[in-house]
Design an enzyme around this catalytic site. Structure first.
Site, mmCIF file in Angstrom:
data_model
loop_
_atom_site.group_PDB
_atom_site.id
_atom_site.type_symbol
_atom_site.label_atom_id
_atom_site.label_comp_id
_atom_site.label_asym_id
_atom_site.label_seq_id
_atom_site.Cartn_x
_atom_site.Cartn_y
_atom_site.Cartn_z
ATOM 1 N N SER A 223 0.867 -1.180 0.000
ATOM 2 C CA SER A 223 0.000 0.000 0.000
ATOM 3 C C SER A 223 0.902 1.228 0.000
ATOM 4 C CB SER A 223 -0.861 -0.022 1.269
ATOM 5 O OG SER A 223 -1.453 1.241 1.483
ATOM 6 N N TYR B 198 -2.357 -0.830 10.164
ATOM 7 C CA TYR B 198 -2.390 -1.197 8.744
ATOM 8 C C TYR B 198 -1.096 -0.735 8.054
ATOM 9 C CZ TYR B 198 -4.072 -1.365 3.879
ATOM 10 O OH TYR B 198 -4.226 -1.623 2.535
HETATM 11 P P1 NDP Z 1 -11.560 -6.251 0.368
HETATM 12 O O1 NDP Z 1 -11.878 -5.918 1.776
HETATM 13 O O2 NDP Z 1 -12.507 -5.890 -0.722
HETATM 14 O O3 NDP Z 1 -11.205 -7.804 0.245
HETATM 15 C C1 NDP Z 1 -10.339 -8.382 1.176
HETATM 16 C C2 NDP Z 1 -10.261 -9.856 0.938
HETATM 17 O O4 NDP Z 1 -9.467 -10.434 2.000
HETATM 18 C C3 NDP Z 1 -11.637 -10.513 0.998
HETATM 19 O O5 NDP Z 1 -11.654 -11.618 0.122
HETATM 20 C C4 NDP Z 1 -11.695 -10.973 2.451
HETATM 21 O O6 NDP Z 1 -12.583 -12.044 2.708
HETATM 22 C C5 NDP Z 1 -10.246 -11.428 2.647
HETATM 23 N N1 NDP Z 1 -9.928 -11.557 4.068
HETATM 24 C C6 NDP Z 1 -9.992 -10.603 5.018
HETATM 25 N N2 NDP Z 1 -9.702 -11.126 6.221
HETATM 26 C C7 NDP Z 1 -9.451 -12.449 6.020
HETATM 27 C C8 NDP Z 1 -9.129 -13.538 6.866
HETATM 28 N N3 NDP Z 1 -9.027 -13.373 8.175
HETATM 29 N N4 NDP Z 1 -8.941 -14.765 6.327
HETATM 30 C C9 NDP Z 1 -9.084 -14.955 4.995
HETATM 31 N N5 NDP Z 1 -9.410 -13.968 4.140
HETATM 32 C C10 NDP Z 1 -9.594 -12.734 4.642
HETATM 33 O O7 NDP Z 1 -10.134 -5.562 0.105
HETATM 34 P P2 NDP Z 1 -9.388 -5.089 -1.214
HETATM 35 O O8 NDP Z 1 -9.744 -5.988 -2.332
HETATM 36 O O9 NDP Z 1 -9.554 -3.642 -1.337
HETATM 37 O O10 NDP Z 1 -7.871 -5.331 -0.766
HETATM 38 C C11 NDP Z 1 -7.061 -6.372 -1.245
HETATM 39 C C12 NDP Z 1 -5.636 -6.061 -0.846
HETATM 40 O O11 NDP Z 1 -5.215 -4.834 -1.438
HETATM 41 C C13 NDP Z 1 -5.443 -5.891 0.658
HETATM 42 O O12 NDP Z 1 -4.213 -6.475 1.032
HETATM 43 C C14 NDP Z 1 -5.382 -4.384 0.831
HETATM 44 O O13 NDP Z 1 -4.645 -4.024 1.967
HETATM 45 C C15 NDP Z 1 -4.690 -3.961 -0.448
HETATM 46 N N6 NDP Z 1 -4.914 -2.581 -0.861
HETATM 47 C C16 NDP Z 1 -6.156 -2.180 -1.290
HETATM 48 C C17 NDP Z 1 -6.342 -0.879 -1.721
HETATM 49 C C18 NDP Z 1 -7.670 -0.389 -2.201
HETATM 50 O O14 NDP Z 1 -7.793 0.807 -2.484
HETATM 51 N N7 NDP Z 1 -8.682 -1.230 -2.333
HETATM 52 C C19 NDP Z 1 -5.231 0.098 -1.727
HETATM 53 C C20 NDP Z 1 -3.982 -0.428 -1.239
HETATM 54 C C21 NDP Z 1 -3.850 -1.727 -0.828
HETATM 55 P P3 NDP Z 1 -14.188 -11.794 2.960
HETATM 56 O O15 NDP Z 1 -14.791 -11.747 1.580
HETATM 57 O O16 NDP Z 1 -14.571 -13.002 3.731
HETATM 58 O O17 NDP Z 1 -14.330 -10.502 3.704
#
Ligand code: NDP
Length: 253
Positions: free
Chosen positions: A152, A165
């Protein structure tokens, strides 16, 4: 990134995606499948993963595998168990996308509850380390493995309120750099992607006031996700890539 992959870029590749149930991970899993990979969908919510599984099967490409692992409860033992069960079903992993992540709370560090700190570190750092350690033998069975972490902007420069985070994403960058050095003479490359502001559930919870229409969708940031899993990136390792180069961190303007 202007990248025009061939439609068979990932044929015969086996790629595991964490957090494949939603947001960027869901899109990456679908994209990898479209380009020919067999994907392993990892997540904590069976119902949501099933829907992604259905979508991929409807493409008529390689059949995905669905695996449930709650990263908040992951231990070295459960990750090794997971990896050894997986090794019964696939001979190798050509790619692992560590995408799952937890935002925690946006509050100054002085006010951040230690419980939230620990939850974020558990999912974003500890579980990723345990899982990586367990999956390394499968990755090293590939002639050109690709290990991709998700960073990030706040994993490079700290920002007010982004506490656990941000610290976890600095740790992610560090884990990538250490592993890249350790495997630089082997058949495994290790890199990070910083997605940049992307239209997902996590982003909406971090910036509730933002006009999401101004953000890129997960589908729009897929070129770098494809590039890092295909042969064109074979010599790249130890690099933190931006899915949206030039984008200013913070709310969309
Ligand atoms: P979302 O919240 O949309 O999706 C997160 C995913 O991670 C979901 O599939 C969620 O599962 C899963 N997850 C969360 N906790 C757990 C757990 N305990 N065990 C297994 N799976 C888990 O996030 P994004 O798609 O936005 O983010 C994806 C990545 O990108 C992350 O690492 C985030 O930090 C990074 N990121 C995102 C940005 C953005 O603007 N979107 C910017 C910078 C970085 P469930 O469906 O069950 O909730």
């Amino acid at each position: 990134m202007h990248y025009q992959p061939k439609s068979d870029l990932l044929n015969h590749r086996i790629i595991l995606v964490t957090g494949a149930s939603d947001g960027i991970g869901r899109e990456a899993a679908l994209t990898y499948a479209r380009y020919g990979a067999q994907v392993i969908l990892l997540g904590r919510n069976a119902e949501k993963l099933q829907r992604v599984d259905d979508e991929i099967r409807a493409l008529g490409k390689a059949t995905p595998l669905v695996r449930i692992l709650d990263l908040a409860a992951a231990t070295p033992e459960s990750c090794h168990q997971f990896a050894s069960e997986l090794a019964q079903q696939v001979p190798r992993l050509d790619g692992v996308l560590h995408n799952a992540g937890l935002l925690g709370e946006i509050v100054p560090l002085a006010d951040l509850s230690p419980e939230v700190w620990q939850q974020v570190m558990r999912v974003n750092v500890d579980a990723i380390f345990f899982l990586t350690q367990a999956l390394l033998p499968l990755l090293l069975n590939s002639d050109a493995g690709s290990l991709v972490f998700t960073s990030s902007s706040v994993g490079r420069v700290g920002r007010f309120g982004w506490g656990a985070y941000a610290v976890s994403k600095f740790a992610t960058e560090g884990m990538m750099q250490v592993l890249a050095e350790e495997y630089k003479n082997r058949n495994l490359r290790v890199n990070c992607i910083n997605p940049g502001g992307t239209r997902t559930k996590m982003r909406a919870s971090a910036f509730p006031e933002e006009d999401a229409g101004k953000l890129k969708t997960p589908a729009e940031i897929m070129p770098i996700y494809l590039y890092l899993m295909g042969d064109d990136s074979r010599r790249k390792t130890g690099i933190s890539f931006d899915a949206q180069p030039g984008r200013k961190p913070g709310p969309a303007e």
